[in-house]
Design an enzyme around this catalytic site. Sequence first.
Site, PDB file in Angstrom:
ATOM      1  N   GLU A 144       0.847  -1.386  -0.003  1.00 27.65           N
ATOM      2  CA  GLU A 144       0.141   0.052  -0.082  1.00 27.65           C
ATOM      3  C   GLU A 144       0.816   1.186   0.018  1.00 27.65           C
ATOM      4  O   GLU A 144       0.899   2.104   0.967  1.00 27.65           O
ATOM      5  CB  GLU A 144      -0.951  -0.189   1.314  1.00 27.65           C
ATOM      6  N   GLU A 315      -6.845  -7.796  -0.470  1.00 18.62           N
ATOM      7  CA  GLU A 315      -7.341  -7.578   0.908  1.00 18.62           C
ATOM      8  C   GLU A 315      -8.859  -7.284   0.993  1.00 18.62           C
ATOM      9  O   GLU A 315      -9.363  -6.027   0.299  1.00 18.62           O
ATOM     10  CB  GLU A 315      -6.519  -6.520   1.574  1.00 18.62           C
TER      11      GLU A 315
HETATM   12  C1  GAL Z   1      -4.627  -2.471   4.791  1.00 19.01           C
HETATM   13  C2  GAL Z   1      -3.182  -2.941   4.938  1.00 19.01           C
HETATM   14  C3  GAL Z   1      -3.203  -4.214   6.310  1.00 19.01           C
HETATM   15  C4  GAL Z   1      -4.022  -3.931   6.988  1.00 19.01           C
HETATM   16  C5  GAL Z   1      -5.366  -3.533   6.754  1.00 19.01           C
HETATM   17  C6  GAL Z   1      -6.169  -3.321   7.927  1.00 19.01           C
HETATM   18  O1  GAL Z   1      -4.533  -0.962   4.510  1.00 19.01           O
HETATM   19  O2  GAL Z   1      -2.542  -3.288   3.949  1.00 19.01           O
HETATM   20  O3  GAL Z   1      -1.806  -4.378   6.440  1.00 19.01           O
HETATM   21  O4  GAL Z   1      -3.547  -2.905   8.276  1.00 19.01           O
HETATM   22  O5  GAL Z   1      -5.439  -2.405   5.938  1.00 19.01           O
HETATM   23  O6  GAL Z   1      -7.545  -3.193   7.382  1.00 19.01           O
END
Ligand code: GAL
Length: 635
Positions: A144, A315
């Site tokens: 990110e 994610e």
């Molecule tokens: C994203 C990140 C992850 C985790 C997640 C939590 O922004 O890539 O490592 O922090 O959010 O929602």
Amino acid sequence: MTPELGVCYYPEHWPEEMWAADAARMMETGLKWVRIGEFAWSRMEPTPGDLRFDWLDRAVETLGAAGLKVVMGTPTATPPRWMLDKHPDMLAVDAQGNPRKFGSRRHYCFSHAGYIRECARIARIIGERYGRNPHVAAWQIDNEYGCHDTALSYGPSALQAFRVWLADQYGSIEALNTAWGNVFWSMEYDSFDQIDLPNLTVTEPNPAHVLAFRRFGSDQVVAFNKAQVDVLRPLTDAPLLHNYMGRVLEFDHFEIGADLDIATWDSYPIGFLSDRLEADEAHKTAFLQQGDPDMQAFHHDLYRAVGRGRWWVMEQQPGPVNWAPYNPAPLPGMVRLWSLEAVANGAEVVSYFRWRQAPFGQEQMHAGLQTPSGADAPGMAEARQTADDLARLGDVAPGKAQVAILFDYASDWAWTTQPQGAGFDYFRLVFSAYRALRRAGLSVDFISATDTPQDYRLILAPGLAVLDDALVGRVLNGCDLAIFGPRAGAITRDFQIPAQGRPGLPNLDCSVDLVETLPPESKRPVVGGGAAAHWVERLSGTAPDLLRFEDGTPALKGTDGLWYLAGFPDDTLWDRLIAKATDTVNLPIHAMPQGLRRRRTATHDVLINYNADPVTWNGIEIAGCDVLFLERDDI
Ligand code: GAL
């Protein structure tokens, strides 16, 4: 292609005895991919040069032996503490001049040459070790970019690199002075070494200076990523990717995408609704536990373009997150809905964040598919159900849309530099266009300003800051009707008002004579319904008026195949405009009820119901929080 599911896993967080059972359970759940490694630098190299990969070897082996494909992350978003002793000046500095210290993550400046070398070094070590490992089927570089507002730094490394970048861009200080208009307020420089970063000035810095810094900042992120791409390419044949974010525009994703094989992004629908979306309270309440019905698809479609057709959700929110102002749980069905919606928009993989909720650290309140003690969390059953759905569905061939939006990161940098009105925001403008197209039941593609689009019926290019004839020509050749504006061609690359006037569209006799911005409660009504808000232009020229404001001035001008829009439309005006444009190019539209969205693939017509309650549309009932995949042409 049959889409697949995956999960993010942190073997370094759990006793090794748990790994095999975790892997087996992932397989049972129908997951095929597992991402690991992206924050584990302190365990890979606890002190400088002391490499400890035995545990990671065993983790890869355990996961792979269970049948999972591994996405290996390079750990460069979390440099270990010793890195700071080695490179004390590597921290980013915020616009107020404060260091952004160790103790969380992303504590680095993209311009720090020493840190870039460290990243290339660790990428090489991991690449040499796992590049040909049969279980490692993809690589994620860093994590990110831009998260936690980290794309820009105002420290010494950035300053030095910025001066070099400027000298390269402008050649001579005289050329820079002219391009920036530095005669204004006696801001002229004698040498590149005198130029500072555009922070801590008395009042606003020259917008040309800021925009140059924003372009530079984007180039630094691209170069940072490229340094690891160059190391990994010869070491592996597996695809390289990065996980982008929602509504993060600080760097040109299309440029990074050109260096990678797949675009992925991190989708947190409920978190986004509460922390990064303008919407009225009624809307936020109606979709509190579902997320905004267009926000996810917008990014799916955008990143499909960034990945040149290949994209994943890396994610996927599985339950309540920890980082938004309020963190409600998804309604039953939503984890499955979000996953299947991504598939409808062409995702190859949807991967959940994370396998098991961490009992420690900043994200201990962030749900996983399992609770910290290893029981199933509510997301688990929905992941399982999604895997079954995908197996039943088989191939979902992505389809080309008939409508495209031109998305341009540099326009956002320009308009955040000088918004002129508090309500004018590039993302907000483009998103409002996207929403309107989806309210009309249309599927949408995105294109960049350097693309050569083909065979679209309609292309919208709202807020496109800089226009040139070649770009306009490509857009006009690529569609039956192009709509530019508002605020199109309003500046040069160096933030000056173009000498030929604005918007400077060839073949359209239309010029912008005056610009006004308005507070949110004041709107400029258009004859027949709808209004412009935030931003209104006074147009003149011989091109016919296609719509007028109630004060008699043109709201839309146009000739065959090219229209220019004079304001930031409210929803009613967007709906009228889309109806008029699609009617002009004979493209059928279907009004969608609130919260119900439709996405056409080459094989399916997909109906996605973000409402908690059932909706009937065209005689078809769709349950609340449900998705229907219909064979194409059923509707
Ligand atoms: C994203 C990140 C992850 C985790 C997640 C939590 O922004 O890539 O490592 O922090 O959010 O929602």
